[in-house]
Design an enzyme around this catalytic site. Sequence first.
Site, mmCIF file in Angstrom:
data_model
loop_
_atom_site.group_PDB
_atom_site.id
_atom_site.type_symbol
_atom_site.label_atom_id
_atom_site.label_comp_id
_atom_site.label_asym_id
_atom_site.label_seq_id
_atom_site.Cartn_x
_atom_site.Cartn_y
_atom_site.Cartn_z
ATOM 1 N N ARG A 174 0.804 -1.223 0.000
ATOM 2 C CA ARG A 174 0.000 0.000 0.000
ATOM 3 C C ARG A 174 0.842 1.281 0.000
ATOM 4 O O ARG A 174 0.485 2.286 0.592
ATOM 5 C CB ARG A 174 -0.947 0.021 1.207
ATOM 6 N N SER A 225 -10.671 1.319 4.121
ATOM 7 C CA SER A 225 -9.846 0.890 5.252
ATOM 8 C C SER A 225 -9.010 2.057 5.768
ATOM 9 O O SER A 225 -8.342 2.739 4.989
ATOM 10 C CB SER A 225 -8.919 -0.256 4.843
ATOM 11 N N GLU A 295 -3.651 4.061 6.659
ATOM 12 C CA GLU A 295 -3.619 3.904 5.215
ATOM 13 C C GLU A 295 -4.188 5.166 4.572
ATOM 14 O O GLU A 295 -3.805 5.544 3.472
ATOM 15 C CB GLU A 295 -4.450 2.676 4.817
#
Length: 305
Positions: A174, A225, A295
Amino acid sequence: MKTEKICLPGTECLVKSQVSLASFTSFRVGGPAEWLVAPKHLNELEASFEWALNNDLPITLLGAGSNLLISDRGLSGLVICTRHLRYAYFDQETAQVTAAAGEPLVRLAWRAAELGWSGLEWAVGIPGSVGGSVVMNAGAHNGCMADILVDAHVLSPKGSLEILTPEKLGYNYRTSLLQGDKRLVTQATFQLKPGADPAKVIATTAQHLKQRHSTQPYNKPSCGSVFRNPNPHKAGWLIEQTGLKGYRIGGATVAERHANFILNCGGATANDIFQLIHYVQHQVERHWSLSLQPEVKILGEFQPI
């Protein structure tokens, strides 16, 4: 406050002052941009960079806004929104897809499925654009951008264009070297696998979307998320086991369906969400001695914790 409008030289593209950014993010929160521009073509994008440089303004890049928390105080400088930079070309000979930065990932996934090209099934539930997904190495269902990216065209604030391969992007979980960078992805090319039965690829794509909708909340504004998974654990499981499902600060709530989601349940401010993110981090670290890393990208000035 009256909005000022300036037409970029040599284009029909308008730069507007004091535009609320709440409608530009999936959280539906955020203060005004000092200046906002939404180019539709590469020459308008280049003119936007040049205008910011000539006026000594910092630049913030904004795609679909699906992985973003913007301060209630807004952002200074020029915000460049790329969501109108859209096109996609499917090369029948090479099974490569070239798409502009603002092209929705969901739409690419369905178009590939209808052709019987596999490789993008995992992307159907990701509400982001191509540009942002390349920058953050978006992924789901054991697939990610690093698996399929051929190269990305990247524009610097000074107008130089680079073509970067996955190796040069420094992909990791990510993240990439473009995060926190002022360079902008203008388009990307992906390598897919042709020759499958379209009905089967469509079915797999639909199953991924069904699974995502059955396990994640989509009825209220969120960013997806919030935290990266600290392997081997899942962030949602850690938050749930800490007893934080349903915990609320102001209008922001830890989702009951999936604890790694924070929802705007109506009237939430960016600061509510910011405070809740830090509360969750603190509680998980206290219970598990693990530090959850966001994130979601957090931009602007927030009240101290």
